[in-house]
Design a protein around this motif. Structure first.
Motif, PDB file in Angstrom:
ATOM      1  N   LEU A 168       0.796  -1.228   0.000  1.00 38.08           N
ATOM      2  CA  LEU A 168       0.000   0.000   0.000  1.00 38.08           C
ATOM      3  C   LEU A 168       0.826   1.274   0.000  1.00 38.08           C
ATOM      4  N   ALA A 169       2.144   1.182   0.066  1.00 42.91           N
ATOM      5  CA  ALA A 169       2.957   2.398   0.043  1.00 42.91           C
ATOM      6  C   ALA A 169       2.731   3.212  -1.236  1.00 42.91           C
ATOM      7  N   PRO A 170       2.785   2.623  -2.448  1.00 42.58           N
ATOM      8  CA  PRO A 170       2.446   3.420  -3.638  1.00 42.58           C
ATOM      9  C   PRO A 170       0.988   3.858  -3.675  1.00 42.58           C
ATOM     10  N   VAL A 171       0.090   3.072  -3.088  1.00 46.22           N
ATOM     11  CA  VAL A 171      -1.328   3.455  -3.062  1.00 46.22           C
ATOM     12  C   VAL A 171      -1.514   4.716  -2.232  1.00 46.22           C
ATOM     13  N   ALA A 239     -18.075   3.674 -17.544  1.00 47.64           N
ATOM     14  CA  ALA A 239     -17.783   5.074 -17.833  1.00 47.64           C
ATOM     15  C   ALA A 239     -16.599   5.593 -17.019  1.00 47.64           C
ATOM     16  N   ARG A 240     -16.235   4.924 -15.930  1.00 46.93           N
ATOM     17  CA  ARG A 240     -15.098   5.346 -15.103  1.00 46.93           C
ATOM     18  C   ARG A 240     -13.762   4.848 -15.631  1.00 46.93           C
ATOM     19  N   SER A 241     -13.769   4.107 -16.705  1.00 53.84           N
ATOM     20  CA  SER A 241     -12.540   3.517 -17.213  1.00 53.84           C
ATOM     21  C   SER A 241     -11.534   4.595 -17.611  1.00 53.84           C
ATOM     22  N   GLY A 242     -10.277   4.403 -17.181  1.00 54.26           N
ATOM     23  CA  GLY A 242      -9.207   5.316 -17.540  1.00 54.26           C
ATOM     24  C   GLY A 242      -9.101   6.548 -16.677  1.00 54.26           C
ATOM     25  N   HIS A 243      -9.936   6.696 -15.641  1.00 58.40           N
ATOM     26  CA  HIS A 243      -9.914   7.899 -14.808  1.00 58.40           C
ATOM     27  C   HIS A 243      -9.074   7.734 -13.551  1.00 58.40           C
ATOM     28  N   TYR A 244      -8.538   6.553 -13.306  1.00 62.70           N
ATOM     29  CA  TYR A 244      -7.732   6.316 -12.111  1.00 62.70           C
ATOM     30  C   TYR A 244      -6.868   5.080 -12.371  1.00 62.70           C
ATOM     31  N   PRO A 245      -5.769   4.911 -11.656  1.00 62.29           N
ATOM     32  CA  PRO A 245      -4.949   3.697 -11.823  1.00 62.29           C
ATOM     33  C   PRO A 245      -5.556   2.522 -11.078  1.00 62.29           C
ATOM     34  N   GLN A 246      -5.573   1.381 -11.695  1.00 66.12           N
ATOM     35  CA  GLN A 246      -6.135   0.177 -11.096  1.00 66.12           C
ATOM     36  C   GLN A 246      -5.036  -0.524 -10.300  1.00 66.12           C
ATOM     37  N   LEU A 247      -4.931  -0.175  -9.029  1.00 64.18           N
ATOM     38  CA  LEU A 247      -3.849  -0.616  -8.158  1.00 64.18           C
ATOM     39  C   LEU A 247      -4.259  -1.827  -7.348  1.00 64.18           C
ATOM     40  N   CYS A 248      -3.259  -2.590  -6.934  1.00 66.71           N
ATOM     41  CA  CYS A 248      -3.467  -3.694  -5.992  1.00 66.71           C
ATOM     42  C   CYS A 248      -3.650  -3.088  -4.608  1.00 66.71           C
ATOM     43  N   MET A 249      -4.778  -3.359  -3.983  1.00 65.95           N
ATOM     44  CA  MET A 249      -5.136  -2.742  -2.709  1.00 65.95           C
ATOM     45  C   MET A 249      -4.880  -3.642  -1.503  1.00 65.95           C
ATOM     46  N   GLY A 250      -4.245  -4.777  -1.690  1.00 64.88           N
ATOM     47  CA  GLY A 250      -3.948  -5.637  -0.553  1.00 64.88           C
ATOM     48  C   GLY A 250      -3.583  -7.029  -1.007  1.00 64.88           C
ATOM     49  N   MET A 251      -2.836  -7.723  -0.152  1.00 61.60           N
ATOM     50  CA  MET A 251      -2.409  -9.089  -0.436  1.00 61.60           C
ATOM     51  C   MET A 251      -2.413  -9.897   0.859  1.00 61.60           C
ATOM     52  N   ALA A 252      -2.886 -11.118   0.792  1.00 63.41           N
ATOM     53  CA  ALA A 252      -2.851 -12.048   1.922  1.00 63.41           C
ATOM     54  C   ALA A 252      -2.380 -13.390   1.398  1.00 63.41           C
ATOM     55  N   LEU A 253      -1.216 -13.842   1.849  1.00 65.72           N
ATOM     56  CA  LEU A 253      -0.670 -15.126   1.432  1.00 65.72           C
ATOM     57  C   LEU A 253      -1.028 -16.167   2.485  1.00 65.72           C
ATOM     58  N   HIS A 254      -1.631 -17.273   2.059  1.00 67.29           N
ATOM     59  CA  HIS A 254      -2.137 -18.279   2.990  1.00 67.29           C
ATOM     60  C   HIS A 254      -2.069 -19.644   2.332  1.00 67.29           C
ATOM     61  N   ASN A 506      -3.703  -9.935 -12.505  1.00 65.54           N
ATOM     62  CA  ASN A 506      -2.998 -11.212 -12.549  1.00 65.54           C
ATOM     63  C   ASN A 506      -2.105 -11.314 -13.770  1.00 65.54           C
ATOM     64  N   GLY A 507      -2.592 -10.820 -14.893  1.00 63.38           N
ATOM     65  CA  GLY A 507      -1.769 -10.866 -16.095  1.00 63.38           C
ATOM     66  C   GLY A 507      -0.541  -9.980 -15.999  1.00 63.38           C
ATOM     67  N   ARG A 508      -0.721  -8.770 -15.462  1.00 64.55           N
ATOM     68  CA  ARG A 508       0.430  -7.877 -15.320  1.00 64.55           C
ATOM     69  C   ARG A 508       1.417  -8.388 -14.283  1.00 64.55           C
ATOM     70  N   ALA A 509       0.907  -8.919 -13.185  1.00 64.17           N
ATOM     71  CA  ALA A 509       1.788  -9.349 -12.104  1.00 64.17           C
ATOM     72  C   ALA A 509       2.502 -10.654 -12.409  1.00 64.17           C
ATOM     73  N   LYS A 510       1.949 -11.452 -13.313  1.00 61.54           N
ATOM     74  CA  LYS A 510       2.544 -12.763 -13.556  1.00 61.54           C
ATOM     75  C   LYS A 510       3.323 -12.857 -14.867  1.00 61.54           C
ATOM     76  N   ASN A 542       2.590  -1.874  -8.483  1.00 64.50           N
ATOM     77  CA  ASN A 542       1.799  -0.669  -8.260  1.00 64.50           C
ATOM     78  C   ASN A 542       2.540   0.571  -8.733  1.00 64.50           C
ATOM     79  N   LEU A 543       3.850   0.614  -8.520  1.00 70.76           N
ATOM     80  CA  LEU A 543       4.635   1.747  -9.013  1.00 70.76           C
ATOM     81  C   LEU A 543       4.555   1.848 -10.529  1.00 70.76           C
ATOM     82  N   ARG A 544       4.698   0.711 -11.198  1.00 72.25           N
ATOM     83  CA  ARG A 544       4.621   0.729 -12.670  1.00 72.25           C
ATOM     84  C   ARG A 544       3.225   1.135 -13.133  1.00 72.25           C
ATOM     85  N   THR A 545       2.195   0.705 -12.416  1.00 75.55           N
ATOM     86  CA  THR A 545       0.835   1.070 -12.804  1.00 75.55           C
ATOM     87  C   THR A 545       0.617   2.574 -12.664  1.00 75.55           C
TER      88      THR A 545
END
Length: 597
Positions: A168-171, A239-254, A506-510, A542-545
Motif C-alpha cells: 500500500l505504500a504506492p497506493v 464510464a469510469r474507465s481510464g480515470h484512475y490507476p487500477q492498483l493492488c489494494m492488498g495481499m494475503a498469502l495463505h 494477474n496478467g500484469r503481475a505474472k 503498483n509503481l509501474r501502474t
C-alpha cells in the motif's frame, strides 16, 4: 577417477555493472521509509540478541531495486544492486564497504552480512522457525504446520501488516496526489497461485515449505505453493474507465483452500481505513460458495455489496423459503411463475461465456415481472414487506386470484363506496395512447398472465396469494441475495467489468514485468520470505501502474520520483487507540540522510 569441479563462489557479480539512476534509488528509499515497515520491525529486532548487522532499510531497498531493475527478488540480485549498482556515494548510507567486484573474499563477506540481515528479518517475523536446510519427517513437521494452520484469522499478524504496508505504500502516494479521486470504491477479489522453490511433500518427508499445498486453478491445473488473495481497485460502471490507476489494494498469502473468505474480509477492513467510500466487491465462484459468516455477512457489515456468480448446484427452486414464494438465485418470485422462466435461471447458471449470457438476457429480463417488489424497507428487527406482483397501483402481472382478492376487499369497504363504483357513467371509458410506451406497458393486456389452479380453496393458497403483502426477513438467502439482481444487464455489466480488472492484475503481475508466477525469481524458502518477496513484487507493480497511468494522462514529471507525501495520507494500520488523529508519520529516523540525487 572423476575430477571435482572447482568451487564456484556465489554471488558472482558482473565486473562491469550498470548504474541505477539516483532518482530510482531515492524513490525506493522514500517508499521503504514512508511505508512504516521499519517502525514495525524496530522493536522486534531490538529484542533479538547478537550484533545488529546491516540496517533493515538496506535489505528492503535492495530488494525493491532488484524488483525494479532486474525483475527479481533473489538476495544475490538485491545485494548486487545496493553494493555495486546504486553508486559509491550511497555506500555510507547503506553501511556497506567500497569493494571491487573482482575481490572474491570481500564480495563473500559483504554478501554474507546482507544475507544475515535478511535472515534476521525473517526470523523475527516467523512464528514457527525451523531448520530449512533439510526436509523434516512428517511427524516432526506437523508441529510447525499446526502453528500456521491453527483456526485463527491470521497466524502472523505482524507479517501481514508488514507485507500490506509495502503493497500500500504506492497506493498512499496515489491517494496523496489525488490520483484515486475518480475511484468509487469498487473492488475485485481473487485468489491466485504463488509457486515456491521447494519440492512437494512425500509420505515420509515434509516439504521445506511446511505449510504449502496444492493450489488448484480454474482449469484444474495444480501448483505447489501458496495462495495469494489479491484486491484490485475497479469500477462497476464502464464510464469510469481510464480515470484512475487500477492498483493492488492488498495481499494475503495463505495455505491453499484455507480461509478464502476471511482473508478477503481482512483486506477489506484495511482498505476501508484508507478509503472510506465503499462500493461493490466482485468475486468468483469460490467466494459465492464461501460460508455466509466468513464472507457475505462481514462484507455487507463493512458497507460493501457482493457481486458474485453462482454454480448450477446453487441455482435451484425452493418453494418453502418464505410464505410459499419461489426463492431462486436471490430472487423471490410469484408461486405460479411459469416453468420457462425458472429454466432461464438454470440456463444462465450453466452458461459461463459472456456471449451466451448476453443471448439469454432478453429471457432473463422477463423474470423481473414475477419478482415480488419491495413494499417497505427492513425495520429495526430486520423485517421487510414484499408485495404480490399482481397487486398495487402498478401491477406487473395479471392473476385471477389477485382479482378475486381485490373483489373481496371491495366488498368489505363502506356501502356508499360500492354504490358509487356501480353508478353508471361514473368511470369513463379508458383511452390508451399507443405512442406512449409507458401507457402501453401499464395496460392489463400488455402484462404477462399467471395461471393458478382454479379448484384450490382460499385458505389453502400461499400467504402471498391470500394477502397483498407479506413480511420477509431481510437476510433471507444471505449467500444469494445481491443488490444487483443476478443475471440481469446491470449485474452482467458490473461483474464482467470487475472481473476483467482482477484478471488484468494477474496478467500484469505474472506475465509482463513482475513475474509473480516465476518461482525462480523468488528463491528464498519459507512462508515469511515468500510473503515479503511477493509483497515487494506487488509494490513495484503498483509503481509501474501509477507511472503508466501518469504517462497515459500526460501528467508525468520528474517530481513524481519523490513520494514524501505518503505520511500525509491516513495510515490504515494505525488505530484510534494508538493515535487519536488516525494519522502518523511512519518514517523512522535514519542515522544518515540519503544523498541528494
Amino acid at each position: 577417477m572423476t575430477r571435482r569441479r572447482p568451487r564456484q563462489d556465489r554471488p558472482a557479480p558482473s565486473p562491469f555493472p550498470s548504474r541505477i539512476d539516483d532518482r530510482t534509488v531515492r524513490q525506493a528509499v522514500d517508499l521503504v521509509r514512508s511505508s512504516g515497515v521499519l517502525s514495525e520491525l524496530a522493536p522486534l529486532e531490538a529484542a533479538r540478541r547478537g550484533p545488529k548487522g546491516l540496517p533493515t532499510e538496506t535489505v528492503l531497498v535492495g530488494l525493491v531495486l532488484a524488483a525494479i531493475e532486474k525483475r527479481s527478488t533473489n538476495l544475490d540480485d538485491a545485494w548486487e544492486c545496493v553494493q555495486f549498482r546504486a553508486g559509491p556515494h550511497w555506500l555510507p548510507y547503506f553501511h556497506l564497504p567500497d569493494i571491487r567486484p573482482t575481490d572474491v573474499a570481500a564480495c563473500r563477506a559483504s554478501s554474507k552480512r546482507y544475507y544475515d540481515a535478511w535472515s534476521r528479518i525473517s526470523t523475527v517475523l516467523d512464528p514457527a522457525r525451523h531448520d530449512r536446510r533439510r526436509r523434516l519427517p512428517r511427524t516432526e513437521s506437523v508441529v510447525y504446520r499446526r502453528v500456521w494452520m491453527r483456526p485463527v484469522l491470521d497466524a502472523a499478524p505482524v507479517l501481514s501488516r508488514v507485507a500490506n504496508r509495502l503493497v500500500l505504500a504506492p497506493v498512499r502516494a496515489a491517494v496523496a496526489r489525488g490520483l484515486l479521486s475518480q475511484w468509487g470504491g469498487d473492488l475485485s477479489v481473487d485468489t491466485t497461485a504463488i509457486p515456491t522453490w521447494a519440492r512437494y511433500h512425500t509420505k515420509r518427508r515434509s516439504s521445506l515449505e511446511v505449510s504449502a499445498g496444492y493450489h488448484v486453478s480454474g482449469g484444474g491445473h495444480q501448483t505447489f505453493g501458496y495462495s495469494a488473495t489479491l484486491l484490485v481497485a475497479g469500477h462497476a460502471d464502464p464510464a469510469r474507465s481510464g480515470h484512475y490507476p487500477q492498483l493492488c489494494m492488498g495481499m494475503a498469502l495463505h495455505a491453499p483452500g484455507r480461509q478464502i473468505g476471511l482473508q478477503a474480509v481482512r483486506l477489506l477492513e484495511t482498505v476501508k481505513q484508507l478509503w472510506p467510500e465503499t462500493g461493490f466487491v466482485a468475486g468468483d465462484l469460490a467466494y459465492s460458495d464461501a460460508k455466509v459468516e466468513n464472507f457475505h455477512a462481514p462484507v455487507r457489515a463493512l458497507g460493501y455489496e457482493p457481486v458474485t456468480d453462482f454454480k448450477t448446484t446453487i441455482v435451484k427452486k425452493d418453494r418453502k423459503a418464505v410464505e410459499g414464494v419461489v426463492a431462486i438465485a436471490g430472487d423471490l418470485l410469484c408461486p405460479h411463475t411459469p416453468r420457462r422462466v425458472i429454466e432461464t435461471y438454470h440456463l444462465m447458471a450453466g452458461s459461463k461465456r459472456s456471449k451466451d449470457r448476453q443471448a439469454l438476457l432478453p429471457r432473463m429480463e422477463q423474470a423481473e415481472s414475477y419478482v415480488l417488489p419491495l413494499k417497505q424497507s427492513a425495520d429495526d428487527r430486520g423485517i421487510e414487506r414484499r408485495q404480490c406482483p399482481a397487486a398495487g397501483t402498478s401491477p406487473r402481472v395479471t392473476c385471477t386470484w389477485a382479482q378475486e382478492r381485490a373483489k373481496a376487499s371491495a366488498r368489505r369497504r363502506p356501502r356508499r363506496d360500492a354504490i358509487r363504483a356501480r353508478r353508471p357513467g361514473h368511470s369513463p371509458r379508458e383511452t390508451i395512447d399507443l405512442t406512449d410506451l409507458r401507457a402501453r406497458k401499464a395496460h392489463p393486456d400488455a402484462r404477462p398472465t399467471v395461471r393458478p389452479p382454479n379448484d384450490l380453496p382460499v385458505h389453502r393458497r400461499p400467504a402471498i396469494c391470500q394477502q397483498a403483502t407479506i413480511s420477509v426477513p431481510a437476510d433471507v438467502m444471505p449467500k444469494l441475495r445481491q443488490e444487483l439482481p443476478w443475471g440481469r444487464e446491470a449485474w452482467q455489466t458490473a461483474y464482467r467489468s470487475l472481473r476483467s480488472h482482477i484478471e488484468g492484475l494477474n496478467g500484469r503481475a505474472k506475465n509482463v514485468n513482475t513475474f509473480l508466477d516465476a518461482r525462480e525469481k523468488r528463491q528464498c524458502r519459507g512462508r515469511v520470505a515468500q510473503t515479503l518477496l511477493a509483497a515487494i513484487q506487488l509494490m513495484v507493480e503498483n509503481l509501474r501502474t501509477i507511472e503508466s497511468f501518469l504517462r497515459d494522462q500526460r501528467r508525468w514529471s520528474d517530481e513524481h520520483y519523490t513520494l514524501m507525501e505518503i505520511p500525509q495520507t491516513p495510515d490504515p494500520f494505525v488505530t484510534a487507540a494508538n493515535d487519536s488523529t488516525g494519522v502518523r508519520d511512519a518514517s523512522p529516523s535514519a542515522p544518515l540522510d540519503p544523498p541528494e540525487p
